[in-house]
Scaffold this motif. Structure first.
Motif, PDB file in Angstrom:
ATOM      1  N   ALA A 232      35.956  20.362 -41.462  1.00  0.00           N
ATOM      2  CA  ALA A 232      35.903  21.994 -40.382  1.00  0.00           C
ATOM      3  C   ALA A 232      38.122  21.866 -40.728  1.00  0.00           C
ATOM      4  CB  ALA A 232      35.936  22.489 -39.243  1.00  0.00           C
ATOM      5  N   ASP A 233      38.259  20.616 -40.862  1.00  0.00           N
ATOM      6  CA  ASP A 233      39.871  20.309 -40.210  1.00  0.00           C
ATOM      7  C   ASP A 233      40.422  20.215 -41.733  1.00  0.00           C
ATOM      8  OD1 ASP A 233      39.430  17.891 -40.703  1.00  0.00           O
ATOM      9  OD2 ASP A 233      39.618  17.875 -38.162  1.00  0.00           O
ATOM     10  N   SER A 234      39.691  19.990 -43.750  1.00  0.00           N
ATOM     11  CA  SER A 234      40.007  20.396 -44.365  1.00  0.00           C
ATOM     12  C   SER A 234      40.977  21.207 -44.446  1.00  0.00           C
ATOM     13  CB  SER A 234      38.852  20.406 -45.521  1.00  0.00           C
ATOM     14  OG  SER A 234      38.397  19.416 -44.750  1.00  0.00           O
ATOM     15  N   ALA A 235      41.990  20.902 -45.462  1.00  0.00           N
ATOM     16  CA  ALA A 235      43.000  22.123 -46.153  1.00  0.00           C
ATOM     17  C   ALA A 235      42.453  22.862 -46.613  1.00  0.00           C
ATOM     18  CB  ALA A 235      43.903  22.400 -46.171  1.00  0.00           C
ATOM     19  N   GLY A 236      42.387  24.061 -47.029  1.00  0.00           N
ATOM     20  CA  GLY A 236      41.667  24.503 -48.848  1.00  0.00           C
ATOM     21  C   GLY A 236      40.562  24.899 -48.893  1.00  0.00           C
ATOM     22  N   LEU A 237      39.476  25.168 -47.154  1.00  0.00           N
ATOM     23  CA  LEU A 237      38.685  25.928 -47.294  1.00  0.00           C
ATOM     24  C   LEU A 237      38.396  27.043 -47.719  1.00  0.00           C
ATOM     25  CD1 LEU A 237      37.099  24.351 -44.081  1.00  0.00           C
ATOM     26  CD2 LEU A 237      36.417  23.620 -46.449  1.00  0.00           C
TER      27      LEU A 237
ATOM     28  N   SER B 247      47.815  31.870 -42.774  1.00  0.00           N
ATOM     29  CA  SER B 247      46.505  30.720 -42.916  1.00  0.00           C
ATOM     30  C   SER B 247      45.531  32.254 -42.784  1.00  0.00           C
ATOM     31  CB  SER B 247      46.142  30.554 -41.147  1.00  0.00           C
ATOM     32  OG  SER B 247      44.861  30.344 -41.607  1.00  0.00           O
ATOM     33  N   SER B 248      44.442  32.099 -43.618  1.00  0.00           N
ATOM     34  CA  SER B 248      43.680  32.830 -44.106  1.00  0.00           C
ATOM     35  C   SER B 248      42.231  32.593 -42.875  1.00  0.00           C
ATOM     36  CB  SER B 248      43.367  32.636 -45.056  1.00  0.00           C
ATOM     37  OG  SER B 248      42.872  32.083 -45.657  1.00  0.00           O
ATOM     38  N   ARG B 249      42.216  31.519 -42.292  1.00  0.00           N
ATOM     39  CA  ARG B 249      40.517  31.889 -41.940  1.00  0.00           C
ATOM     40  C   ARG B 249      41.457  31.804 -40.034  1.00  0.00           C
ATOM     41  NH1 ARG B 249      40.081  25.071 -41.907  1.00  0.00           N
ATOM     42  NH2 ARG B 249      38.845  25.560 -40.135  1.00  0.00           N
ATOM     43  N   LEU B 250      42.368  31.374 -39.598  1.00  0.00           N
ATOM     44  CA  LEU B 250      42.712  31.817 -37.847  1.00  0.00           C
ATOM     45  C   LEU B 250      42.782  32.876 -37.681  1.00  0.00           C
ATOM     46  CD1 LEU B 250      46.020  29.581 -37.818  1.00  0.00           C
ATOM     47  CD2 LEU B 250      43.359  28.943 -37.064  1.00  0.00           C
ATOM     48  N   VAL B 251      41.273  32.700 -36.308  1.00  0.00           N
ATOM     49  CA  VAL B 251      41.176  34.409 -36.016  1.00  0.00           C
ATOM     50  C   VAL B 251      41.772  34.693 -34.139  1.00  0.00           C
ATOM     51  CG1 VAL B 251      39.470  36.257 -34.691  1.00  0.00           C
ATOM     52  CG2 VAL B 251      38.584  34.220 -36.458  1.00  0.00           C
ATOM     53  N   GLU B 252      41.910  33.663 -33.886  1.00  0.00           N
ATOM     54  CA  GLU B 252      43.173  33.401 -31.833  1.00  0.00           C
ATOM     55  C   GLU B 252      44.227  32.916 -32.255  1.00  0.00           C
ATOM     56  OE1 GLU B 252      39.319  33.113 -29.864  1.00  0.00           O
ATOM     57  OE2 GLU B 252      38.573  34.681 -30.627  1.00  0.00           O
TER      58      GLU B 252
ATOM     59  N   LEU C 155      44.826  18.000 -45.868  1.00  0.00           N
ATOM     60  CA  LEU C 155      44.803  17.414 -47.740  1.00  0.00           C
ATOM     61  C   LEU C 155      44.114  16.757 -47.854  1.00  0.00           C
ATOM     62  CD1 LEU C 155      49.143  18.812 -47.869  1.00  0.00           C
ATOM     63  CD2 LEU C 155      46.946  19.979 -47.882  1.00  0.00           C
ATOM     64  N   ASN C 156      43.758  16.064 -46.870  1.00  0.00           N
ATOM     65  CA  ASN C 156      43.423  14.310 -48.145  1.00  0.00           C
ATOM     66  C   ASN C 156      41.501  14.804 -47.903  1.00  0.00           C
ATOM     67  OD1 ASN C 156      41.848  12.065 -48.993  1.00  0.00           O
ATOM     68  ND2 ASN C 156      42.944  11.230 -47.307  1.00  0.00           N
TER      69      ASN C 156
ATOM     70  N   ARG D  66      50.221  13.471 -43.993  1.00  0.00           N
ATOM     71  CA  ARG D  66      49.974  14.521 -44.803  1.00  0.00           C
ATOM     72  C   ARG D  66      48.699  15.589 -44.341  1.00  0.00           C
ATOM     73  NH1 ARG D  66      48.567   8.992 -44.287  1.00  0.00           N
ATOM     74  NH2 ARG D  66      47.853   9.810 -42.397  1.00  0.00           N
ATOM     75  N   ASN D  67      49.482  16.429 -44.449  1.00  0.00           N
ATOM     76  CA  ASN D  67      48.824  18.093 -43.021  1.00  0.00           C
ATOM     77  C   ASN D  67      49.485  18.974 -43.310  1.00  0.00           C
ATOM     78  OD1 ASN D  67      46.873  15.984 -42.244  1.00  0.00           O
ATOM     79  ND2 ASN D  67      48.402  15.357 -40.293  1.00  0.00           N
ATOM     80  N   ALA D  68      48.806  19.822 -42.942  1.00  0.00           N
ATOM     81  CA  ALA D  68      49.077  20.715 -43.271  1.00  0.00           C
ATOM     82  C   ALA D  68      49.352  21.609 -42.549  1.00  0.00           C
ATOM     83  CB  ALA D  68      48.606  21.576 -45.075  1.00  0.00           C
ATOM     84  N   LEU D  69      50.212  22.800 -42.546  1.00  0.00           N
ATOM     85  CA  LEU D  69      50.100  23.206 -41.163  1.00  0.00           C
ATOM     86  C   LEU D  69      50.404  24.787 -41.602  1.00  0.00           C
ATOM     87  CD1 LEU D  69      51.028  23.877 -37.933  1.00  0.00           C
ATOM     88  CD2 LEU D  69      53.539  24.988 -38.522  1.00  0.00           C
TER      89      LEU D  69
END
Ligand code: ADP
Length: 617
Positions: free
Chosen positions: A473-478, A518-523, A531-532, A555-558
């Motif tokens: 669940a911590d992958s980017a681009g879900l 982000s399209s997935r954050l709520v709170e 990203l990997n 290798r991470n996205a914010l």
């Protein structure tokens, strides 16, 4: 022919033996009866070895002696004598075996003593210190022994356990070993027949040779694993388990099976109640013994079960295995490999069935021994499929403490859901309070909770389950179909968003590969994503810990939540006080790292928070 002076020697015990004897003689007063278990077990080993030598056709001395153990008690002289017709010892073996410590149990015991500050001496019962334990009850011990090798003379060994022992050649001895113990004043009970029989019944009922006390046989010699299942009682099984596992309690699981093809097998396997490896007792040695037609070929065999099943105790008997197979040849024998495959497959199937029949009992097993299943799933491709169905997890859709399998998850996936989601965190509470599961919660997807670093490695090894990808669940681009726009806060418009993300990226530089809305954050205001796809935050954490590398998050996205008040206010602040806005942005990023469980530099944070506090107050 040695002359008289060569025949007699007075020799010092090795330093470790002296230390052990000092403890045995001066500090141990409970569980003393285990000395008999230790001596009988030595005799049984010597008899097993003799039986083996006689079937592989070596010439042996005393061909016609019956294979047995006899115990003579002299209630007047207060002595107990244990005699066997096993392989015996040559003079060199005698000096080596009863003057130094070769035995792993005694070594562990000594080590444990050093570490535990001599606190728990009574662990002796668990370890078994072998022959030397006889000095708990004897003030003087004589050992008379003669090797099975034709032409070897007999030998006598005498000691009071006080620093040295005598050895001399002794004439006229039969093959085997006789141990004569003169009992201490407070140990006279061990010259009594009733007491001795009781001890044998308690500890040695399953020794596969007759044990006679003053001529009367007290055990029933039986290879319990070769008997028909319906004829063995629950109690016999449990007693047998205690005997082979040197356990005090009953087993958690038991599997007794017979096969004819592809190999003839009689196997009796147990899973103990406790996993001592978990308590830091060190790596266990394998717990299964290999027999062929009831002749012991290898005890603690490394070949009958894979290494990750080392916690299984039991016996595997196959008449298809040649008797003269050695440890070395066993390792690359195709036959043994086949045997391992059949038995392992059978055992894993049994566990799977048990997990369906009694999930609660399986959960108990899982908490204690799950680490071995995971070890297998990450290291052994051969059994991966069977191991996969044995894995258990907590999940967002199950009550705390309730375990689910991948099959449970797959069976209730939402319409249109393609992947299986999981997330790693230290606890359920920490996971549920963090930013990673909020989108899944909002969209109604179940998420598996992993609490240990190895879990992510297991998943990354498996990659998929029945065609469904395992995705952290911590992958980017879900893509989470069904995540609907909640009415409420308006997001920043796209122009502002583009400017803000570019500004963030400029501030953070190489620390992240990209910054986007982000399209997935709520709170939560922000989140760190991978990203990997082969990497999770937890795996990064393990690697960071290994390389002591702060903030290697390149290798991470914010992703930022442009509906969030904090982010919107930050956008305004950029215009009014660029310098301070920068500090806040850095803190937003570090907060996201903290939620991800990644390593950050705490000193930077403290300084920054002080500046933020200063401004608020
Ligand atoms: P362990 O039996 O666990 O190896 P012990 O200290 O009890 O440790 O014995 C050391 C060694 O002495 C044994 O490994 C075995 O080689 C030898 N030994 C002990 N008792 C006998 C016996 N009754 N017959 C033949 N060899 C024996």
């Amino acid at each position: 022919m040695p002359d008289a002076s060569q025949q007699f020697e007075n020799r010092e015990f090795q330093t470790e033996v002296k230390k052990l004897l000092d403890i045995v003689i001066n500090s141990l007063y409970t569980d003393r009866e285990i000395f008999l278990r230790e001596l009988i077990s030595n005799s049984a080993d010597a008899l097993e070895k003799l039986r083996y030598e006689s079937v592989v056709n070596k010439e042996i001395a005393g061909q016609d002696l019956p294979l047995e153990i006899s115990i003579e008690l002299d209630d007047k002289e207060k002595t107990i004598t244990v005699t066997d017709t096993g392989i015996g010892m040559t003079r060199n073996e005698l000096v080596e075996n009863l003057g130094t410590i070769a035995h792993s149990g005694s070594k562990t015991f000594i080590q444990q003593l050093n570490e535990s500050d001599q606190k728990d001496l009574n662990l002796i019962g668990q370890f078994g210190v072998g022959f030397y334990s006889a000095f708990m009850v004897a003030k003087k011990i004589r050992v008379l022994t003669r090797s099975y090798l034709p032409g070897e003379p007999g030998c006598e060994w005498v000691s009071e356990g006080l620093g040295s022992y005598d050895v001399r050649t002794a004439d006229g001895l039969p093959r085997g070993t006789k141990i004569v113990m003169e009992l201490k004043e407070d140990a006279h009970e061990f010259a009594g027949a009733a007491r001795v029989k009781e001890i044998i019944r308690q500890y040695s009922s399953f020794v596969p040779f007759p044990i006679k006390v003053n001529g009367e046989q007290v055990n029933t010699v039986q290879a319990i694993w070769a008997r028909n299942k319906s004829e063995v009682t629950e109690e016999e099984y449990n007693e047998f388990y205690k005997f082979i596992a040197t356990a005090y309690d009953e087993p958690h699981y038991r599997l007794h099976f017979t096969a004819d093809a592809p190999l003839a097998i009689n196997a009796l396997l147990f899973v103990p109640k406790n996993n001592f490896e978990r308590f830091g007792f060190g790596r266990m040695e394998p717990g299964t013994n290999l027999y062929s037609r009831k002749v012991l070929i290898q005890s603690h065999s490394e070949n009958i079960l894979p290494e990750w099943l080392r916690f299984v105790k039991g016996v595997v008997d196959s008449e298809d295995i040649p008797l003269n197979i050695s440890r070395e040849t066993a390792q690359d024998s195709a036959l043994i490999a086949k045997l391992q495959k059949v038995i392992t497959g059978r055992f894993l199937k049994y566990l799977d069935k048990e997990s369906q029949n009694d999930p609660e009992k399986y959960a108990e097993f899982w908490y204690k021994f799950g680490m071995f299943i995971k070890e297998g799933a990450t290291t052994d491709y051969t059994y991966q499929k069977d191991l996969t169905s044995l894995l258990r997890f907590e999940s967002s859709a199950a009550e705390p403490g309730q375990l689910i399998s991948l099959a449970d998850y797959a069976g209730r996936m939402k319409d249109g859901q393609k992947d299986i989601y999981f997330i790693n965190g230290p606890t359920r509470e920490a996971i549920e309070a963090g930013p990673y599961v909020e989108a899944f919660r909002a969209a109604g997807y179940e998420v598996i909770y992993n609490y240990e670093p190895i879990d992510d490695f297991v998943f990354s090894n498996l990659r998929e389950y029945e065609g469904k990808k395992l995705v952290s669940a911590d992958s980017a681009g879900l893509e989470l179909p069904g995540l609907t726009d909640e009415p409420g806060e308006e997001p920043l418009d796209s122009e502002k968003t583009n400017a803000l993300t570019a500004w963030f990226k400029e501030i953070l530089g190489e620390k992240v590969s990209e910054v986007k809305a982000s399209s997935r954050l709520v709170e939560s205001p922000a989140i760190i994503l991978n990203l990997n796809p082969m990497m999770t935050n937890s795996m990064q954490r393990v690697m960071q810990a290994a390389s002591r590398d702060f903030g290697d998050t390149g290798r991470n996205a914010l992703e930022i939540n442009t509906r969030h008040k904090l982010i919107k206010k930050l956008d305004d602040l950029r215009q009014e006080d660029a310098e301070f806005a920068r500090i806040v942005a850095e803190q937003v990023f570090d907060n996201a790292l903290i939620s991800a469980g990644l390593v950050i530099n705490p000193l930077d944070i403290v300084e920054r928070i002080n500046r933020i506090l200063d401004r608020t107050l």
